[in-house]
Design an enzyme around this catalytic site. Structure first.
Site, short mmCIF file in Angstrom:
data_model
loop_
_atom_site.label_atom_id
_atom_site.label_comp_id
_atom_site.label_asym_id
_atom_site.label_seq_id
_atom_site.Cartn_x
_atom_site.Cartn_y
_atom_site.Cartn_z
N GLY A 59 0.85 -1.20 0.00
CA GLY A 59 0.00 0.00 0.00
C GLY A 59 0.87 1.23 0.00
O GLY A 59 2.06 1.15 0.35
N CYS A 86 5.28 -6.08 1.73
CA CYS A 86 5.59 -4.65 1.72
C CYS A 86 4.84 -3.93 2.85
O CYS A 86 5.15 -4.13 4.01
CB CYS A 86 5.30 -4.07 0.34
SG CYS A 86 6.07 -2.47 0.13
N GLU A 175 5.07 -11.02 -6.14
CA GLU A 175 4.09 -11.11 -7.24
C GLU A 175 4.60 -10.47 -8.54
O GLU A 175 4.06 -10.70 -9.61
CB GLU A 175 2.76 -10.47 -6.82
CG GLU A 175 2.76 -8.96 -6.64
CD GLU A 175 3.27 -8.48 -5.27
OE1 GLU A 175 3.97 -9.25 -4.60
OE2 GLU A 175 2.98 -7.33 -4.91
#
Ligand code: XMP
Length: 514
Positions: A59, A86, A175
């Protein structure tokens, strides 16, 4: 349904959807949920899927920002495996009482991580791994019940795990393809930590979705608005498999279809064991659009008239259920990831509002991404022209004719569109393009045809590359192809004297002109 599943908590990161996609690529179902999803809501998800683990996305904020998105700490007590990425990694550390601070040196891009303990999510990895970083804050310390699994030059705790519970944090983004072994890390989480079964396959999906539709509708009748687009076509095919003749597919021909479209849709669905009704409503749509110039008014009128026609047929069929081709991104976009500013009113048969009382709404594709819908469509025997077709707006060619829509203009636009389509397809460029079409502008200009002055229409060619239509780039079509299109349009359509190429990206332009 008995699929194993991972819930991805959305903290606003740009890669959130990508996490969901990567999990599904491993044949495990994933669902993106809002970061403030409650324990109760997780219980509700458990009725539908076997929830095996949670991933907290990245985010843009810092955990210390005012209004920074939080996670209900009670969720960490339900003994499901959790992987924070993260921001998610920092949030887990913060909730556990660790220290998260802005780092003196921010890391963006490919970074070398030293793997201190290749266990759990990091099982089987080398001592040094290339990972994709994008962060300002860093975890500097953790309580004693956690252990450090990796570090980088500027990040002392780049990966961690809880010593007893299946809780993991990775500062990097597994990812993203730039994390070379990112897929391996996600697979470790899915299959070693969460013990997921890879049972999310499209064959399985079709079986279970068919059974579910059959159970929902029983021996009652259902109706679907079939546009010939991929979503409504796939929803029709799956419902046909479930209830056969008890389904009526209604194709509303508003007169703004591409050349050959109504015939093509009718022919395609002839082989399905359903009732197919094509309604020729061209005259009434044209009548309602007379004198209308404003794009939003056009869209609204077409949307309303569409519903009216559809409702008339629905009443006659005695259908108690409405089938819709809603897909997963439709649900996400109308749910918690709302777009703040309305750019244009999309008329989409998948989101058909109706004043009619139906006993139930059936949405067999509600959990699928677009490319999964394509796989389903293919497996159900739909032809490549449907499986691979470019998106086409609900209001059709009417929003590709600037200004008032008249019969003459629709004919010109349809011919021009066919030429653009034919030539792009012949040129072999099709596979790299998101959309390619003609727009009939309301600019007239002077030309010369057969030694005489001609004053005619200007046609614009639009061809764009895009991944999901939120942004798009104009395609760098070779000049020879443009020349061919231009020559054909001016030769074959007497009313056109000029052809231009639209070289605007989205943003600032939109893909369609209206
Ligand atoms: P814009 O023009 O907003 O279009 O950049 C984004 C994508 O949406 C398609 N589009 C529509 N699709 N109903 C639809 O189902 C509509 O009313 C509609 N309007 C635009 C457009 O073709 C592009 O792919």
């Amino acid at each position: 349904m008995g699929f194993d599943a991972i819930l991805v908590f959305d903290f606003g990161g740009q890669y959130c959807h990508l996490i969901g996609r990567r999990i599904r690529e491993n044949n495990v179902y994933s669902e993106i949920v809002s970061h403030d999803t409650t324990l109760n809501e997780i219980e509700n998800y458990k009725q539908k899927f076997n929830i095996k683990g949670l991933i907290l996305s990245g985010g843009p904020q810092s955990v210390y920002d005012r209004g920074a998105p939080k996670l209900d700490p009670a969720i960490l007590g339900i003994s499901l495996p959790v992987l924070g990425l993260c921001y998610g990694h920092q949030l887990l550390a913060h909730l556990a009482g660790g220290v998260v601070k802005p780092s003196c040196k921010k890391e963006f891009g490919v970074t070398i991580a030293t793997i201190d303990r290749a266990v759990g999510v990091l099982e089987g990895l080398a001592n040094q791994e290339k990972v994709w970083m994008s962060h300002g804050d860093t975890v500097f310390s953790l309580p004693p019940d956690f252990e450090i699994l990796a570090h980088t030059e500027h990040t002392p705790i780049a990966a961690f795990r809880h010593k007893q519970k299946p809780i993991y944090g990775l500062q990097w983004h597994p990812e993203v393809i730039h994390t070379v072994n990112g897929m391996k890390m996600l697979q470790n989480f899915l299959f070693s930590v969460c013990k997921c079964k890879p049972n999310w396959t499209m064959e399985d999906f079709i079986e279970r979705a068919t059974a579910e539709v059959r159970q929902q509708i029983g021996n009652k009748k259902a109706i679907i608005a079939l546009s010939g687009g991929i979503d409504s076509s796939a929803a029709t095919a799956i419902t046909a498999k479930a209830i056969g003749k008890n389904l009526t597919a209604v194709f509303v021909d508003h007169g703004f279809m591409r050349e050959g479209e109504p015939e093509f849709v009718q022919k395609t669905f002839q082989k399905f064991p359903i009732n197919f009704t094509a309604v020729n409503a061209r005259a009434r749509f044209m009548e309602r659009l007379r004198g209308v110039i404003d794009p939003e008014s056009k869209r609204k009128i077409i949307g309303e008239e569409f519903i009216r026609v559809f409702e008339e047929v629905a009443r006659e069929t005695g259908a108690e259920f409405l089938v819709q081709g809603t897909i997963y991104p439709d649900r996400i976009e109308s749910g918690f990831r709302k777009f703040s500013d309305k750019i244009k009113t999309h008329h989409n048969v998948a989101g058909l509002p109706t004043k009619m009382e139906f006993k139930g709404v059936v949405e067999p594709l509600r959990d699928l991404y677009k490319d999964e819908v394509r796989q389903v469509a293919k497996k159900l025997g739909l032809p490549p022209q449907i499986v691979l077709r470019q998106p086409f707006p609900g209001p059709g060619l009417a929003v590709r004719i600037i200004g008032e829509v008249t019969k003459e203009k629709v004919d010109i636009e349809r011919k021009a569109d066919k030429i653009v389509t034919d030539e792009i397809e012949k040129s072999g460029l099709k596979d790299n393009l998101w959309q390619y079409f003609a727009v009939l502008t309301d600019s007239k200009s002077t030309g010369v045809k057969g030694d005489a002055r001609a004053y005619g229409y200007t046609v614009a060619i639009r061809a764009v590359e895009s991944r999901e239509a939120m942004t798009a780039s104009f395609a760098k079509i070779p000049h020879e192809v443009l020349e061919k299109i231009s020559t054909r349009i001016t030769n074959e359509i007497p009313q056109v004297t000029r052809v231009v190429y639209d070289v605007t990206h989205k943003p600032p332009a939109t893909i369609e002109w209206e």
